[in-house]
Design a protein around this motif. Structure first.
Motif, mmCIF file in Angstrom:
data_model
loop_
_atom_site.group_PDB
_atom_site.id
_atom_site.type_symbol
_atom_site.label_atom_id
_atom_site.label_comp_id
_atom_site.label_asym_id
_atom_site.label_seq_id
_atom_site.Cartn_x
_atom_site.Cartn_y
_atom_site.Cartn_z
ATOM 1 N N ARG A 88 84.754 5.562 50.102
ATOM 2 C CA ARG A 88 83.713 4.660 50.633
ATOM 3 C C ARG A 88 82.323 5.007 50.118
ATOM 4 O O ARG A 88 81.414 4.184 50.178
ATOM 5 C CB ARG A 88 83.749 4.641 52.160
ATOM 6 N N TYR A 89 82.124 6.247 49.628
ATOM 7 C CA TYR A 89 80.822 6.632 49.084
ATOM 8 C C TYR A 89 80.784 6.592 47.560
ATOM 9 O O TYR A 89 79.717 6.667 46.969
ATOM 10 C CB TYR A 89 80.438 8.038 49.554
ATOM 11 N N ARG A 90 81.938 6.431 46.913
ATOM 12 C CA ARG A 90 81.989 6.447 45.449
ATOM 13 C C ARG A 90 81.297 5.242 44.828
ATOM 14 O O ARG A 90 80.901 5.285 43.675
ATOM 15 C CB ARG A 90 83.441 6.519 44.966
ATOM 16 N N ARG A 91 81.117 4.170 45.607
ATOM 17 C CA ARG A 91 80.454 2.980 45.065
ATOM 18 C C ARG A 91 79.053 3.310 44.566
ATOM 19 O O ARG A 91 78.544 2.674 43.654
ATOM 20 C CB ARG A 91 80.413 1.858 46.100
ATOM 21 N N ILE A 141 78.190 17.386 54.503
ATOM 22 C CA ILE A 141 79.625 17.524 54.251
ATOM 23 C C ILE A 141 80.389 17.691 55.560
ATOM 24 O O ILE A 141 79.827 18.084 56.579
ATOM 25 C CB ILE A 141 79.950 18.713 53.301
ATOM 26 N N VAL A 142 81.683 17.367 55.485
ATOM 27 C CA VAL A 142 82.646 17.697 56.535
ATOM 28 C C VAL A 142 83.598 18.684 55.876
ATOM 29 O O VAL A 142 84.133 18.420 54.794
ATOM 30 C CB VAL A 142 83.389 16.450 57.056
ATOM 31 N N LEU A 143 83.811 19.820 56.515
ATOM 32 C CA LEU A 143 84.448 20.955 55.857
ATOM 33 C C LEU A 143 85.581 21.556 56.671
ATOM 34 O O LEU A 143 85.470 21.711 57.886
ATOM 35 C CB LEU A 143 83.365 22.027 55.639
ATOM 36 N N ASP A 144 86.681 21.857 55.996
ATOM 37 C CA ASP A 144 87.686 22.782 56.514
ATOM 38 C C ASP A 144 88.294 23.484 55.308
ATOM 39 O O ASP A 144 87.827 23.301 54.183
ATOM 40 C CB ASP A 144 88.732 22.086 57.411
ATOM 41 N N LYS A 145 89.329 24.281 55.528
ATOM 42 C CA LYS A 145 89.852 25.084 54.416
ATOM 43 C C LYS A 145 90.653 24.274 53.404
ATOM 44 O O LYS A 145 91.056 24.801 52.374
ATOM 45 C CB LYS A 145 90.657 26.260 54.955
ATOM 46 N N SER A 146 90.847 22.973 53.679
ATOM 47 C CA SER A 146 91.524 22.125 52.689
ATOM 48 C C SER A 146 90.517 21.484 51.732
ATOM 49 O O SER A 146 90.892 20.955 50.696
ATOM 50 C CB SER A 146 92.351 21.030 53.373
ATOM 51 N N GLY A 147 89.221 21.531 52.066
ATOM 52 C CA GLY A 147 88.223 20.954 51.177
ATOM 53 C C GLY A 147 86.970 20.525 51.908
ATOM 54 O O GLY A 147 86.875 20.607 53.136
ATOM 55 N N ALA A 148 86.003 20.060 51.107
ATOM 56 C CA ALA A 148 84.721 19.587 51.635
ATOM 57 C C ALA A 148 84.551 18.127 51.240
ATOM 58 O O ALA A 148 84.563 17.799 50.054
ATOM 59 C CB ALA A 148 83.580 20.426 51.067
ATOM 60 N N ASP A 149 84.417 17.250 52.220
ATOM 61 C CA ASP A 149 84.142 15.833 51.963
ATOM 62 C C ASP A 149 82.634 15.619 52.022
ATOM 63 O O ASP A 149 81.994 15.883 53.037
ATOM 64 C CB ASP A 149 84.833 14.941 53.001
#
Length: 204
Positions: free
Chosen positions: A190-193, A134-142
């Motif tokens: 891009r990863y939802r596929r 994941i890539v994380l900050d306080k707005s969310g985790a991708d």
């Protein structure tokens, strides 16, 4: 451990002085000392919630209602650098082992890519398929949603991806909660596929 002891412990983990914490809270230093020494035992939610936010933990952790993380967290290049990035809400690269027992964290500028971070802490780059990324900050985790072809040795692609999806949300959510990030998990377009094999994923 008392509320005050947890506040003090977490402040020190983040490398914050009493003055820095009091400034972030908009309180004077004497008030923070009173929190840490348990002079004020029953903290109202108007104090507890901002305090938890600044310390980057959940209010439940400060109250002692949940145990601290049992995950072994590796912070690269140092605990001090990662804690500083957390306190300044800088983006973080995070790898969490599939069993949730190990997590590796770094400021995004320090490692740039997950596989680079993995090698920087002594793993082989081929170990990337043993971690949720994941890539994380306080707005969310991708979530970099890439299911390994041998995940849990499940032979059917749709069942394998479904298991990866469900396991990932559980492990990632537990980790985020344990470090005080009460944020959503997003799978970038891009990863939802990879989810297309499941058809309508709204029931997952």
């Amino acid at each position: 451990m008392t509320i005050g002891e947890r506040i003090k412990k977490r402040r020190k983990e983040l490398g914050l002085s009493v003055d820095e914490l009091s400034e972030k809270l908009g309180k004077n230093r004497a008030t923070v000392y009173r929190y840490e020494s348990n002079d004020i035992e029953k903290l109202p939610t108007t104090v507890l919630e901002p305090l938890a936010k600044v310390l980057n933990v959940s209010p439940a952790y400060l109250m002692g209602w949940v145990e601290p993380t049992k995950t072994n967290i590796i912070k690269y290049p140092s605990e001090e650098d990662v804690n500083k990035a957390i306190s300044e809400d800088e983006p973080l690269l995070v790898l969490i082992s599939f069993d949730g027992k190990t997590a590796i964290m770094s400021h995004i500028d320090e490692a740039v890519e997950h596989h680079v971070l993995l090698m920087n802490v002594g793993y082989k780059d081929t170990d990337i398929d043993k971690f949720f990324r994941i890539v994380l900050d306080k707005s969310g985790a991708d979530w970099t949603f890439v299911c390994p072809p041998d995940y849990k040795n499940i032979p059917f692609k749709d069942k394998r991806i479904e298991a990866f999806y469900k396991d990932g949300f559980t492990v990632i959510s537990d980790f985020l909660h344990s470090i005080g990030y009460l944020v959503g998990i997003n799978i970038p377009k891009r990863y939802r596929r990879h989810l297309n094999v499941l058809g309508d994923d709204s029931n997952l």
